[in-house]
Design an enzyme around this catalytic site. Structure first.
Site, short mmCIF file in Angstrom:
data_model
loop_
_atom_site.label_atom_id
_atom_site.label_comp_id
_atom_site.label_asym_id
_atom_site.label_seq_id
_atom_site.Cartn_x
_atom_site.Cartn_y
_atom_site.Cartn_z
N SER A 117 13.48 -12.62 37.05
CA SER A 117 12.67 -13.39 37.97
C SER A 117 11.48 -12.60 38.53
O SER A 117 10.54 -12.31 37.82
CB SER A 117 13.57 -13.90 39.09
OG SER A 117 13.00 -14.99 39.74
N ASP A 122 0.04 -7.35 31.61
CA ASP A 122 -1.00 -8.25 31.11
C ASP A 122 -2.39 -7.86 31.61
O ASP A 122 -3.39 -8.16 30.96
CB ASP A 122 -0.70 -9.69 31.51
CG ASP A 122 0.36 -10.33 30.63
OD1 ASP A 122 0.95 -9.59 29.81
OD2 ASP A 122 0.61 -11.54 30.75
N LYS A 151 14.39 -15.20 33.23
CA LYS A 151 14.43 -16.34 34.15
C LYS A 151 13.00 -16.69 34.53
O LYS A 151 12.38 -16.03 35.36
CB LYS A 151 15.23 -16.03 35.40
CG LYS A 151 15.31 -17.23 36.36
CD LYS A 151 16.06 -16.89 37.62
CE LYS A 151 16.17 -18.13 38.52
NZ LYS A 151 14.85 -18.53 39.08
#
Length: 536
Positions: free
Chosen positions: A404, A415, A429
């Protein structure tokens, strides 16, 4: 990740991931402030007040304020509390069952003074979040024939069942059943479970200190023991299956089966454990304690190279992270040469805390976005200028227990080309839950959106695939399964890439060897880190 608001109206969603305290989100000026609750630790004792940095002060809702109309977030599993069959980790708090019992998402408990931020860091650096508007896409038609069929069955049970059945019990079971087959994270929380869930934001509770996942048969799967807790000291391991508590086996329909794990500090509880590689179940006696989760710890690995362990994302985690960074920088003579952020077996928690930490290390770029069927489920968080490490390289250490909010932080840094990810594939998740308080004190936690990393990727049932893969060191008699992910949970939401080649589940990485590997990666030329942004 979950949000809280009245069932009758889906107000702007407040987001929280995985397993921690309340989540605060900057919403458009025209929308009322969103009050969010954590996703992990539950507790009935409030932890000592801590200060939040000025940078994020404006984003933090008052902790003990009642959860007004706005939504509250839901994070990973709760403490000593199991999550429904396919749900992400949670702690000793009552376990969420497939029927919708306990979740790991507490309500905000802040009321904490802001903390002066270092002079070298620009003050007031709010995290930007955009919420889209649009028409409600849900179908409002009521299936009359199905309702009539339900009433017919209800009346048959009331009139002909072998023993009298209470109306409230029947209706409660019906509502739980309504959510049971949706996904592992959509659950019904009765009043006690909802209150325990709210405790998670306070960072303290009486239990054994373990993240749990409720299975369809009522048993409890251990996601991970919490650092330095009775469960960890007793030898409870990630992947263990708890089949009975104090000799009492679980029942499929009993609701929150992890409740007995909670109890007065000093009392003992006997767990019956099934472990891969062991021929028979065995019992472990664990003494309960008041669990005060220190979610951030730090130390120097070598001169100039720092290490920060984040075990959960709670209301004060971002402020504690910033404090640890300043201590490490001081020890390093004013500037670090590199930092290892350890997110292994971190089940998640408040989305806001993960976003703030990402913002602490980013000068610009997206951090995370969420998308659902209705416009108010859509939001985007972005970074603001100011890097507390002044560009020093970062390595994020993860494993199969990182879920999560942990995945949000790892994905945002990778990223944006700010960090390399080292370890094993994460839990996967990638969904958002909204907490809907009911007028009787109960709550419904409903999955309302998926979240996406800055590159636009959904990690649902896939997880974050490391740039540098590490394998768990296993002894010959250790036969625990290597698969460990959201994709293995019954009824999970299908991920966009969960069936892609090479996406086998990750492993739990224990001990100091992975830290040494992360440090070795950290020392590699900075140019390597700059090019590692979006490698998959």
């Amino acid at each position: 990740m979950s949000l809280r608001h009245p069932l009758r109206s889906l107000l702007p969603l407040a987001l929280a991931f995985g397993a921690a305290p309340a989540l605060s989100q900057v919403t458009p000026a025209q929308q009322p402030p969103v009050q969010q609750a954590p996703e992990t630790p539950a507790s009935d004792k409030q932890a000592p007040d801590k200060q939040a940095s000025d940078k994020h002060a404006a984003e933090q809702p008052a902790a003990d304020e009642p959860a007004a109309q706005p939504p509250t977030p839901d994070a990973a599993p709760a403490k000593d509390q199991a999550v429904p069959p396919a749900q992400a980790p949670s702690r000793d708090a009552p376990a969420k069952d497939a029927s919708g019992q306990k979740a790991s998402e507490p309500t905000p408990v802040q009321d904490k003074p802001t903390q002066d931020k270092p002079a070298d860091k620009p003050a007031d650096k709010p995290v930007a979040a955009k919420a889209k508007k649009g028409d409600d896409a849900s179908d409002s038609k009521v299936p009359i024939e199905e309702i009539r069929r339900y009433v017919a069955v209800y009346n048959a049970v009331k009139q002909a069942y072998v023993e009298p059945v209470d109306d409230a019990k029947l209706m409660h079971s019906a509502i739980r059943g309504l959510l049971f087959d949706l996904d592992p994270h959509s659950v019904y929380l009765d009043k006690v479970a909802a209150e325990d869930f709210d405790e998670q934001s306070r960072g303290a509770y009486d239990g054994i200190g373990v993240e749990l996942q409720r299975q369809p048969d009522g048993s409890l799967r251990v996601i991970s023991p919490i650092d330095d807790t009775p469960a960890a000291r007793a030898g409870i391991k990630a992947g263990d299956l708890i089949t009975a508590i104090d000799g009492k086996p679980f029942k499929v329909d009993e609701g929150d089966s992890s409740g007995p794990l909670r109890g007065p500090a000093g009392s003992k509880v006997v767990l019956t454990i099934v472990r891969e590689g062991r021929d028979k179940p065995f019992d472990v006696t664990v003494a309960r304690e008041t669990i005060r989760v220190a979610s951030v710890k730090g130390r120097m690995l070598e001169p100039g190279y720092g290490y920060v362990r984040v075990s959960a994302f709670q209301a004060d985690t971002a402020a504690d992270f910033e404090s640890q960074l300043e201590k490490l920088k001081t020890q390093a003579g004013g500037k670090l040469r590199g930092l290892v952020i350890d997110l292994r077996s971190n089940p998640g928690g408040l989305l806001t805390s993960a976003v703030q930490i990402a913002d602490d290390l980013l000068e610009k770029g997206k951090i995370v976005s969420t998308r659902g069927r209705i416009a108010i489920s859509d939001a985007e968080f972005g970074a603001t200028p100011g890097d507390r490490l002044d560009g020093a390289p970062v390595v994020v250490l993860v494993d199969a227990g990182s879920a999560s909010a942990s995945e949000v932080l790892a994905g945002a840094l990778r990223d944006n080309g700010r960090a390399r990810v080292v370890g094993s594939r994460t839990f996967g998740k990638g969904s958002v839950q909204t907490v809907l308080p009911l007028d009787n004190g109960d709550s419904v936690k409903l999955t309302t959106a998926r979240y996406y990393t800055p590159s636009g990727k959904s990690i649902q049932a896939l997880g974050i695939i490391p740039d540098v893969l590490l394998r768990a060191a296993k002894s010959e008699d250790d036969k625990r399964p290597s698969y460990y992910s959201e994709a293995t949970l019954p009824g999970h939401l299908h991920g966009d890439e969960e069936d892609a080649p090479g996406t086998n589940a990750g492993e739990v990485l224990e001990g100091d060897a992975p830290i040494a590997s992360a440090l070795a990666e950290l020392k590699k030329p900075v140019a390597t880190a700059a090019g590692a942004g979006v490698r998959r």
